[in-house]
Design a protein around this motif. Structure first.
Motif, short mmCIF file in Angstrom:
data_model
loop_
_atom_site.label_atom_id
_atom_site.label_comp_id
_atom_site.label_asym_id
_atom_site.label_seq_id
_atom_site.Cartn_x
_atom_site.Cartn_y
_atom_site.Cartn_z
N ARG A 16 0.84 -1.19 0.00
CA ARG A 16 0.00 0.00 0.00
C ARG A 16 0.88 1.24 0.00
O ARG A 16 1.70 1.44 0.90
CB ARG A 16 -0.93 0.01 1.21
CG ARG A 16 -1.91 -1.16 1.22
CD ARG A 16 -2.87 -1.08 2.37
NE ARG A 16 -3.78 -2.22 2.41
CZ ARG A 16 -4.63 -2.45 3.39
NH1 ARG A 16 -4.68 -1.61 4.43
NH2 ARG A 16 -5.43 -3.51 3.36
N ALA A 17 0.71 2.06 -1.01
CA ALA A 17 1.49 3.30 -1.11
C ALA A 17 1.03 4.27 -0.02
O ALA A 17 -0.15 4.37 0.30
CB ALA A 17 1.31 3.92 -2.49
N VAL A 18 2.00 5.01 0.54
CA VAL A 18 1.72 5.98 1.59
C VAL A 18 2.28 7.33 1.15
O VAL A 18 3.46 7.45 0.83
CB VAL A 18 2.36 5.56 2.93
CG1 VAL A 18 2.14 6.63 3.99
CG2 VAL A 18 1.79 4.22 3.39
N THR A 19 1.42 8.36 1.11
CA THR A 19 1.84 9.68 0.67
C THR A 19 1.64 10.75 1.74
O THR A 19 1.98 11.91 1.50
CB THR A 19 1.06 10.10 -0.59
OG1 THR A 19 -0.35 10.12 -0.29
CG2 THR A 19 1.32 9.14 -1.75
N ASP A 20 1.13 10.36 2.90
CA ASP A 20 0.77 11.35 3.93
C ASP A 20 1.62 11.24 5.18
O ASP A 20 1.26 11.77 6.22
CB ASP A 20 -0.71 11.19 4.30
CG ASP A 20 -1.01 9.84 4.94
OD1 ASP A 20 -0.15 8.94 4.86
OD2 ASP A 20 -2.10 9.68 5.51
N SER A 21 2.75 10.53 5.11
CA SER A 21 3.55 10.30 6.31
C SER A 21 5.03 10.46 6.00
O SER A 21 5.50 9.98 4.97
CB SER A 21 3.30 8.88 6.85
OG SER A 21 4.19 8.57 7.89
N PRO A 22 5.77 11.12 6.88
CA PRO A 22 7.22 11.22 6.68
C PRO A 22 7.94 9.91 6.98
O PRO A 22 9.14 9.80 6.71
CB PRO A 22 7.63 12.30 7.69
CG PRO A 22 6.61 12.21 8.77
CD PRO A 22 5.33 11.86 8.09
N TYR A 23 7.21 8.92 7.49
CA TYR A 23 7.84 7.68 7.92
C TYR A 23 7.81 6.58 6.86
O TYR A 23 8.58 5.63 6.94
CB TYR A 23 7.17 7.17 9.19
CG TYR A 23 7.27 8.14 10.33
CD1 TYR A 23 8.48 8.33 11.01
CD2 TYR A 23 6.17 8.89 10.73
CE1 TYR A 23 8.58 9.24 12.05
CE2 TYR A 23 6.26 9.80 11.78
CZ TYR A 23 7.47 9.97 12.43
OH TYR A 23 7.56 10.87 13.46
N PHE A 24 6.92 6.69 5.90
CA PHE A 24 6.74 5.60 4.94
C PHE A 24 6.54 6.11 3.52
O PHE A 24 5.93 7.17 3.31
CB PHE A 24 5.48 4.77 5.29
CG PHE A 24 5.48 4.15 6.64
CD1 PHE A 24 6.14 2.96 6.88
CD2 PHE A 24 4.80 4.74 7.69
CE1 PHE A 24 6.13 2.38 8.13
CE2 PHE A 24 4.77 4.17 8.95
CZ PHE A 24 5.45 2.98 9.17
N ASP A 25 7.01 5.32 2.57
CA ASP A 25 6.57 5.42 1.18
C ASP A 25 5.54 4.35 0.88
O ASP A 25 4.68 4.52 0.02
CB ASP A 25 7.77 5.27 0.22
CG ASP A 25 8.75 6.42 0.35
OD1 ASP A 25 8.30 7.57 0.51
OD2 ASP A 25 9.97 6.17 0.31
N GLU A 26 5.66 3.23 1.59
CA GLU A 26 4.69 2.15 1.46
C GLU A 26 4.67 1.34 2.74
O GLU A 26 5.62 1.37 3.53
CB GLU A 26 5.03 1.23 0.27
CG GLU A 26 6.28 0.40 0.48
CD GLU A 26 6.48 -0.66 -0.59
OE1 GLU A 26 5.65 -0.72 -1.52
OE2 GLU A 26 7.45 -1.42 -0.48
N ILE A 27 3.57 0.65 2.94
CA ILE A 27 3.42 -0.28 4.05
C ILE A 27 2.97 -1.61 3.47
O ILE A 27 2.00 -1.66 2.70
CB ILE A 27 2.41 0.24 5.08
CG1 ILE A 27 2.96 1.49 5.78
CG2 ILE A 27 2.07 -0.84 6.12
CD1 ILE A 27 1.96 2.17 6.70
N LYS A 28 3.67 -2.66 3.82
CA LYS A 28 3.34 -4.00 3.33
C LYS A 28 2.47 -4.70 4.37
O LYS A 28 2.98 -5.16 5.40
CB LYS A 28 4.61 -4.79 3.04
CG LYS A 28 5.49 -4.21 1.94
CD LYS A 28 6.74 -5.05 1.72
CE LYS A 28 7.60 -4.49 0.60
NZ LYS A 28 6.95 -4.60 -0.71
#
Length: 335
Positions: free
Chosen positions: A118-130
């Protein structure tokens, strides 16, 4: 169940089977009928931590069996999941289909590759979370968490069980980089006689770990209907360490009881407050962990005095994410 968190104290009022915590838990489930929130053929993952080789203080199978039994007359499929390496030896600690009433599966497949990226665009901690496939593709989620301390964030229960327990090892490792937990903590233990004082100097590390943890948990729960997420915190054998360490130690507070609700932040808050209110047993701790009377903390919570991490950060961050999601405009329907 609404917005409530239901609490059952471990203490019995009389010497009777009817008064035991397990019997009262079954009675509470019979009154609440949580199974009615699920569709007739829903597939429901039960996320728990089955511990490691020398664990003996994880959640007792009887409490999981009480939940599974609620679905005995329904056409649902319930299955217990945990990290693939822990599952290999779960039977040695009593976690089997015979005891639980549900099979035990590796949460991301036997080699940690059954995942949903899952792509993440709203967090400085992730680009994606599996997100682990056995949870991402379930219709509902029951989170059974052993409440205890945690060296990376102070407190481990529902949010931690979701945010780290329901993702791939790659995402789990990535979350740990924000606290630099493993090597950093070992260095601290080796170079000081009062490690809690040194640990308290890195509260920012615990904060960032908790923020990443909360964002991960929020992502795991995205797509589940609220009433199809049920969180049970078991505050028995409350010791200082995460069950992933594969060990057990004495409880630093007396057994507290059970906490049940839909929202992991609410259930964690109720549990965390109960831990703080319980009598503290410093003699249960290794000598190096006993906090100094003047140990500096942000929260004043016992768990922060043990680990140098404010245990409220993950709860606060999860609530902020939930509030932001609630404010998002609803998508327009098609014509």
């Amino acid at each position: 169940m609404g917005e409530h968190v239901y609490a059952l104290p471990a203490q019995i009022a009389e010497v009777s089977r009817d008064a035991t915590l397990l019997r009262r838990f079954r009675d509470l489930l019979a009154r609440l009928r949580p199974e009615e929130a699920f569709g007739a053929r829903d597939k429901i993952a039960i996320k728990m931590h089955v511990g490691g080789p020398d664990s003996y203080t994880t959640v007792h199978p009887q409490f999981v069996r009480a939940l599974v039994d609620r679905f005995a007359d329904r056409d649902n499929f319930l299955y217990v999941v945990d990290e693939h390496r822990a599952v290999r030896t779960a039977w040695q600690r009593g976690y089997t289909q015979e005891t639980l009433g549900a099979p035990v599966y590796p949460i991301s497949g036997v080699v940690d590759r059954y995942l949903e990226d899952r792509a993440v665009t709203d967090s400085p901690y992730f680009d994606e979370i599996k997100v682990s496939g056995m949870v991402a593709h379930a219709d509902g989620l029951i989170v059974v968490s052993h409440a205890k301390g945690h060296a990376s964030c102070g407190f481990g229960a529902a949010i931690k069980n979701i945010g780290i327990g329901c993702v791939a090892q790659q995402t789990r490792n990535h979350i740990h980089t924000f606290e630099n937990h493993d090597n950093w903590r070992l260095d601290v233990l080796e170079r000081t006689e009062r490690p809690h004082e040194a640990l308290a100097q890195d509260t920012d590390g615990g904060r960032h770990f908790s923020y990443a943890l909360a964002r991960s948990a929020h992502e795991v729960l995205r797509g589940f209907e609220r009433e199809k997420v049920l969180c049970l915190n078991v505050a028995l054998n409350v010791h200082p360490y995460c069950d992933c360490w594969g060990l057990s130690s004495p409880s630093f507070v007396p057994d507290i009881g059970l906490f049940l609700g839909h929202d992991p932040a609410d259930v964690d808050e109720a549990t965390l407050r109960a831990v703080q209110d319980a009598p503290f047993v410093p003699a249960a701790l290794p000598d190096f962990m006993v906090p100094a009377d003047a140990a500096r903390t942000e929260s004043g919570h016992t768990l922060e005095r043990l680990h140098g991490k404010n245990p409220w950060h993950a709860i606060e961050a999860f609530r902020l994410l939930s509030a932001a999601t609630a404010r998002e405009p609803a998508a327009e329907g098609g014509g």
